[in-house]
Design a protein around this motif. Structure first.
Motif, PDB file in Angstrom:
ATOM      1  N   TYR A 120       0.830  -1.207   0.000  1.00 12.01           N
ATOM      2  CA  TYR A 120       0.000   0.000   0.000  1.00 12.01           C
ATOM      3  C   TYR A 120       0.865   1.258   0.000  1.00 12.01           C
ATOM      4  O   TYR A 120       0.637   2.189  -0.785  1.00 12.01           O
ATOM      5  CB  TYR A 120      -0.920  -0.002   1.224  1.00 12.01           C
ATOM      6  N   ALA A 156      -5.299  -3.679  -1.082  1.00 15.83           N
ATOM      7  CA  ALA A 156      -4.386  -2.615  -0.660  1.00 15.83           C
ATOM      8  C   ALA A 156      -3.848  -1.848  -1.863  1.00 15.83           C
ATOM      9  O   ALA A 156      -3.772  -0.609  -1.847  1.00 15.83           O
ATOM     10  CB  ALA A 156      -3.239  -3.208   0.152  1.00 15.83           C
ATOM     11  N   ALA A 160      -4.705   2.062  -2.725  1.00 19.43           N
ATOM     12  CA  ALA A 160      -3.598   3.017  -2.789  1.00 19.43           C
ATOM     13  C   ALA A 160      -3.605   3.829  -4.074  1.00 19.43           C
ATOM     14  O   ALA A 160      -2.830   4.777  -4.214  1.00 19.43           O
ATOM     15  CB  ALA A 160      -2.268   2.279  -2.642  1.00 19.43           C
TER      16      ALA A 160
END
Length: 316
Positions: A120, A156, A160
């Protein structure tokens, strides 16, 4: 459908990208990885791995080439990502799938699949550095030793800010051993909103269809399969018949005198022998060819052998 040419370290360099995109069927290429440790890399590092940057970020056939970065430090990856796009890369790809032991020991590639937060942090940092109009993409495997974090890692990366995600349907531990677990890609696709591209164990059009059905993905990335059958992308997208061996021989001959952006194929003998290892998957003639050339160390001698097998051979 979009089909991408996979990054294959030590195999798919700019010469191979040019050749396979000339054959056709590809919509995007990704470079071999640029290793980022703890510094801003010089321009020459990027141009060595991606000379297409000085030519509009495309192969001579007009297919975009995206620079791939590999590393563990978000800030340094972000800084080098910005360099890549400033040099002309149409976006940046992040490598979280490389299974090589030397890479994983230095905390790069697939080993990062153990650290969801790190994934992330890297993607977020790179996304913030790269202009919004350019894609930031990532490639992962299903995990390192097992698939327990496959969905979490994908989520993740999507959260992100990644533009799309390529998933190789095996763990690092599973390496390249069949089968590929395409159904796991479908589990990932159900949980994230960004496009997902399926990769792994696609050797022919029938397997591509199975992959699409099981992964629920519309788009594919081809790696070893494209080396085993140079027109694989077109057999999948356009229903073209597999390239006959005579056509493959023509292609191998053309590679001998290849020159693109002033760089001739200096390693031709070794590259052709290496290529035979992939071609034997689809062509029995590749074994015969390898036995004929395995002790030859100059391009002229190898081309002479290939000439007798090409479409231009005298059949009278």
């Amino acid at each position: 459908m979009k089909i991408m040419l996979a990054p294959m370290e030590g195999v798919v360099d700019h010469l191979m990208r040019d050749m396979l995109t000339r054959v056709g069927g590809f919509d995007l290429c990704v470079t071999e990885f640029v290793r980022v440790v703890d510094q801003k890399l010089p321009k020459r590092t990027f141009l060595r791995l991606c000379p297409e940057l000085e030519h509009g970020g495309k192969t001579p056939a007009g297919v975009p080439v995206r620079v791939q970065l590999l590393g563990q430090h978000p800030a340094w990856l972000a800084e080098n990502a910005l360099t890549a796009v400033e040099l002309g890369s149409p976006g940046v790809d992040l490598n979280f799938g490389c299974p090589a032991k030397t890479v994983n020991k230095s905390k790069g590639g697939a080993v990062l699949l153990k650290e969801t937060q790190t994934l992330y942090d890297i993607v977020k940092s790179v996304r913030e550095a790269v202009p919004e109009n350019l894609p930031v993409t990532a490639k992962i495997r299903l995990g390192y030793e097992d698939k327990a974090l496959a969905v979490d890692n994908a989520m993740a990366i999507a959260q992100a800010g990644a533009t799309h995600l390529v998933v190789h349907a095996r763990t690092k531990k599973e390496g390249y051993r069949p089968p590929a677990y395409w159904d796991y890609i479908a589990k990932i696709k159900q949980r994230i909103a960004i496009p997902v591209i399926a990769n792994g164990e696609i050797w022919n059009a029938a397997e591509a269809d199975k992959c699409i059905q099981q992964s629920a993905c519309e788009d594919l990335m081809l790696g070893r399969g494209a080396l085993a059958m140079p027109n694989l992308a077109k057999t999948i997208k356009q229903g073209e018949e597999p390239m006959p061996w005579e056509g493959v021989a023509d292609l191998l001959i053309s590679y001998s005198g290849y020159e693109i952006y002033g760089d001739k194929g200096r390693y031709y003998p070794n590259r052709i022998k290496q290529w035979c290892g992939y071609l034997r998957r689809q062509y029995s003639q590749a074994d015969t060819l390898f036995n004929q050339i395995k002790r030859l160390n100059d391009a002229e001698s190898i081309v002479s052998v290939l000439a007798s097998q090409s479409s231009h051979a005298d059949v009278a």
